[in-house]
Design a protein around this motif. Structure first.
Motif, PDB file in Angstrom:
ATOM      1  N   ASN A   1       0.752   2.308 -11.741  1.00 24.40           N
ATOM      2  CA  ASN A   1      -0.295   2.704 -12.676  1.00 24.40           C
ATOM      3  C   ASN A   1      -1.689   2.478 -12.063  1.00 24.40           C
ATOM      4  OD1 ASN A   1      -2.181   2.686 -14.726  1.00 24.40           O
ATOM      5  ND2 ASN A   1      -0.720   1.942 -16.247  1.00 24.40           N
ATOM      6  N   PRO A   2      -2.517   3.527 -11.971  1.00 23.05           N
ATOM      7  CA  PRO A   2      -3.840   3.399 -11.327  1.00 23.05           C
ATOM      8  C   PRO A   2      -4.708   2.305 -11.954  1.00 23.05           C
ATOM      9  CG  PRO A   2      -3.364   5.685 -11.868  1.00 23.05           C
ATOM     10  CD  PRO A   2      -2.244   4.878 -12.444  1.00 23.05           C
TER      11      PRO A   2
ATOM     12  N   ASN B   1      -8.718   0.839   0.376  1.00 22.52           N
ATOM     13  CA  ASN B   1      -7.459   0.935  -0.360  1.00 22.52           C
ATOM     14  C   ASN B   1      -6.883  -0.465  -0.475  1.00 22.52           C
ATOM     15  OD1 ASN B   1      -6.051   0.276   2.005  1.00 22.52           O
ATOM     16  ND2 ASN B   1      -5.950   2.428   2.609  1.00 22.52           N
TER      17      ASN B   1
ATOM     18  N   MET C   1      -3.775  -0.840 -10.381  1.00 24.08           N
ATOM     19  CA  MET C   1      -4.285  -0.874  -9.009  1.00 24.08           C
ATOM     20  C   MET C   1      -5.773  -1.209  -8.996  1.00 24.08           C
ATOM     21  SD  MET C   1      -1.765  -0.539  -7.154  1.00 24.08           S
ATOM     22  CE  MET C   1      -2.686  -0.554  -5.643  1.00 24.08           C
TER      23      MET C   1
ATOM     24  N   TRP D   1       0.839  -1.200   0.000  1.00 19.70           N
ATOM     25  CA  TRP D   1       0.000   0.000   0.000  1.00 19.70           C
ATOM     26  C   TRP D   1       0.876   1.252   0.000  1.00 19.70           C
ATOM     27  CZ3 TRP D   1      -0.727   3.181   4.614  1.00 19.70           C
ATOM     28  CH2 TRP D   1      -1.576   4.265   4.387  1.00 19.70           C
ATOM     29  N   LEU D   2       1.998   1.203   0.761  1.00 16.01           N
ATOM     30  CA  LEU D   2       2.881   2.372   0.858  1.00 16.01           C
ATOM     31  C   LEU D   2       3.474   2.750  -0.493  1.00 16.01           C
ATOM     32  CD1 LEU D   2       4.615   1.605   4.254  1.00 16.01           C
ATOM     33  CD2 LEU D   2       2.933   3.387   3.764  1.00 16.01           C
ATOM     34  N   ILE D   3       3.745   1.728  -1.330  1.00 15.72           N
ATOM     35  CA  ILE D   3       4.333   2.054  -2.630  1.00 15.72           C
ATOM     36  C   ILE D   3       3.284   2.150  -3.738  1.00 15.72           C
ATOM     37  CG2 ILE D   3       6.595   1.028  -2.104  1.00 15.72           C
ATOM     38  CD1 ILE D   3       5.568  -1.281  -4.083  1.00 15.72           C
ATOM     39  N   SER D   4       2.008   1.978  -3.382  1.00 12.73           N
ATOM     40  CA  SER D   4       0.985   1.857  -4.425  1.00 12.73           C
ATOM     41  C   SER D   4       0.794   3.141  -5.230  1.00 12.73           C
ATOM     42  CB  SER D   4      -0.345   1.405  -3.824  1.00 12.73           C
ATOM     43  OG  SER D   4      -0.782   2.379  -2.908  1.00 12.73           O
ATOM     44  N   ASP D   5       1.215   4.294  -4.665  1.00 10.62           N
ATOM     45  CA  ASP D   5       1.096   5.553  -5.399  1.00 10.62           C
ATOM     46  C   ASP D   5       1.861   5.519  -6.707  1.00 10.62           C
ATOM     47  OD1 ASP D   5      -0.362   6.470  -3.403  1.00 10.62           O
ATOM     48  OD2 ASP D   5       1.179   7.736  -2.485  1.00 10.62           O
ATOM     49  N   ARG D   6       2.944   4.772  -6.714  1.00  8.47           N
ATOM     50  CA  ARG D   6       3.840   4.798  -7.870  1.00  8.47           C
ATOM     51  C   ARG D   6       3.396   3.818  -8.955  1.00  8.47           C
ATOM     52  NH1 ARG D   6       9.302   4.059  -4.692  1.00  8.47           N
ATOM     53  NH2 ARG D   6       8.498   5.070  -2.824  1.00  8.47           N
TER      54      ARG D   6
END
Lengths: 326, 235
Positions: free
Chosen positions: A34-35, A172, A38, A27-32
């Motif tokens: 591709n949405p 999330n 995700m 989850w911590l790296i999920s920002d990076r």
């Protein structure tokens, strides 16, 4: 229920803990990431929860249920009602600094309430249908799923046919993966214990199980309750991900989709069922370029798979053939 | 030990048993013989609580009629159902563990397991094999072994020779006698192979369309011309 609890504790908890930590790290790296990926991953996670929990009822215990979308609906509506109607008050009252952010605390509570509501529905369906087997049980659970849908359509305070909109976006990837891990852990721990072999015994031969002194009624109810609980959690996750739910989203076809995952993965084979849930969620995405032929490909693939591997795509040993009654 | 009094069973409107009465003494083997549909299996199922019945099932002075099956197993009655009904997807060892479902003491369960393995060495060899892959005779051994795991004082066997190679039938019947002698276990045997059953039992009852028409010592039944004609194939 003592044997059940000790069974749950016996299974290596370290594995579960590692999985939960991995979910958190992811989850911590999920920002990076591709949405779009995700999005697919979240859907996969939710489908894994649904398929693994249904596998406990249909696969291991052999009680063919077609009502999983109904349980999911109960959980989705209950959890959404908690966060939408009780949420604002709770957040206003909750102390700012807690063990976890107040919204996450609220969401966890909502998911659990969703799960419990679905579990209660599981008792309601499980108890009267215990005298039924096979096709008859399938029809009763199908009816239950439809009744649930119609009830929600007629409750105006829950949006009626329009459904609930504006559900807060609490889901999330951590929550999804965490619940998927816990669900898998619980199901595996249950069926791989001395207590849990009883589920398979009930499936293999109910009369013999009864003659051995197993309380087959309790096994079936436990399967329904635990399976429904996680379907309810999945519903809660789904609602707080799509942000709007309506009764149509939980129709008969949704139940069928989950049943297909279980059958394709191999009834009573958790690893296979997880793989099938992943595969069947990915497949429509992969087939997206084919536009209108997509569902034809999808259906054809299902037919081919069933013809070539009726025992389940991922089942190699301990097949669920009703072997050896010669 | 077990006294059946006026036991009746019906399936819907159809009566399967019309008030039968018989007794099984401690350490005794009693045989129920009769043709298809005479009510033999219904009798066993009623005793083990799998179907509803009317009448009395007195076991060590206690009426067990219509108790739930797990309480009847707990009381010390074990049933080897017809057609074996082993758990095909569990291993041999797991099947035996299910038989010991109501037993709590680990040491005792292990002792029972060793007894079963001693009785049926074939099961020991195949303990990790999935039970559905066993031969018919092995499955029957497993079904009997599984029933013994509940530490019964009274064992009911439904058609143990059904669908089994003749050479194994003899072995299984020898084992039944051995279990009876070694453990002092009372046995109620239902069997189509009336010849064999009457050889190992002390008493026999002949069931016909839900009624007991004859009750005698097995030796006498073997000599009875009517029984010989109807069930023993012969002269």
């Amino acid at each position: 229920m003592n044997r059940l609890t000790s069974a749950l504790l016996a299974w290596p908890k370290a594995v579960l803990l590692a999985c939960l930590l991995a979910s958190l790290a992811f989850w911590l790296i999920s920002d990076r990431i591709n949405p779009y990926y995700m999005d697919v991953l979240t859907k996969i996670g939710i489908n894994v929860i649904l398929a693994v929990s249904l596998n406990l009822i249909n696969g291991y215990t052999g009680q063919f249920s077609l009502g999983h979308a109904g349980f999911m609906a109960v959980g989705a509506y209950a959890a959404a009602a908690v966060t939408m109607f009780a949420g604002p008050k709770f957040l206003a009252l909750a102390p700012a600094a807690w063990l976890l952010p107040a919204t996450d605390g609220l969401f966890l509570g909502a998911l659990l309430i969703g799960g419990l509501a679905a579990a209660l529905a599981g008792i309601l369906v499980g108890a009267p249908s215990l005298r039924l087997k096979g096709d008859y049980l399938a029809i009763v659970t199908l009816g239950f799923g439809e009744i649930i849908r119609v009830i929600f359509r007629n409750i105006d305070s829950l949006g009626g046919a329009l459904g609930l909109n504006g559900i807060p976006p609490y889901t999330n990837i951590f929550w999804v993966l965490a619940v998927a891990c816990i669900c898998t852990y619980v199901v595996l721990a249950m069926v791989h214990s001395t207590y849990g072999r009883g589920f398979v015994a009930v499936r293999d031969d109910e009369v013999a199980a009864e003659a051995m002194g197993l309380n087959t009624t309790r096994y079936k109810i436990v399967a329904f309750v635990v399976g429904a609980f996680f379907a309810g959690m999945a519903g809660g996750l789904y609602g707080h991900y799509t942000l709007s739910i309506d009764p149509k989203g939980f129709d008969f076809m949704r139940s069928i989709e989950i049943v297909v995952m279980v059958i394709l993965g191999g009834m009573g084979n958790t690893a296979g069922v997880i793989a099938a849930a992943v595969l069947l969620t990915l497949l429509p995405e992969v087939l997206r370029p084919f536009e209108k032929y997509r569902m034809i490909f999808y259906s054809l693939l299902l037919i081919i798979l069933m013809l070539t591997r009726p025992q389940g795509l991922f089942t190699w040993k301990r097949t669920l053939k009703t072997a050896g009654r010669a | 030990m077990l006294s059946i009094q006026n036991l009746s069973v019906s399936y819907g409107a159809i009566a399967a048993l019309h008030g039968i009465s018989f007794e099984v003494g401690p350490g005794e083997i009693v045989t129920l013989i009769g043709s298809n549909g005479a009510g033999k299996t219904s009798t066993l199922r009623a005793i083990s609580g799998l179907i509803k019945s009317r009448g009395k099932i007195l076991y060590q002075g206690r009426d067990l009629a219509n108790l739930p099956p797990h309480e009847i197993v707990a009381a010390g009655i074990s049933h080897v159902p017809e057609g074996r009904m082993i758990f095909a997807n569990l291993t041999v060892a797991e099947n035996l563990a299910m038989g010991a479902y109501l037993q709590k003491d680990k040491g005792g369960i292990e002792r029972d397991r060793q007894f079963v393995f001693g009785m049926f060495p074939r099961l020991a060899e195949r303990r990790q094999q999935v039970a559905g892959t066993l031969s018919g005779g092995e499955q029957q051994m497993l079904a009997i072994g599984r029933a013994l795991m509940s530490r019964p004082k009274f064992l009911m066997l439904d058609e143990p020779s059904l669908g089994i190679a003749p050479i194994l039938v003899k072995t299984i019947f020898e084992k039944i006698v051995e279990i009876n002698r070694q453990q002092g276990l009372a046995i109620l045997l239902v069997e189509q192979n009336a010849n064999l059953a009457l050889e190992i039992s002390r008493h026999g009852c002949v069931l016909e369309t839900g009624q007991i028409i004859l009750r005698d010592s097995s030796a006498a039944l073997r000599e009875n011309p009517k029984v010989r004609a109807a069930y023993l194939g012969g002269v």
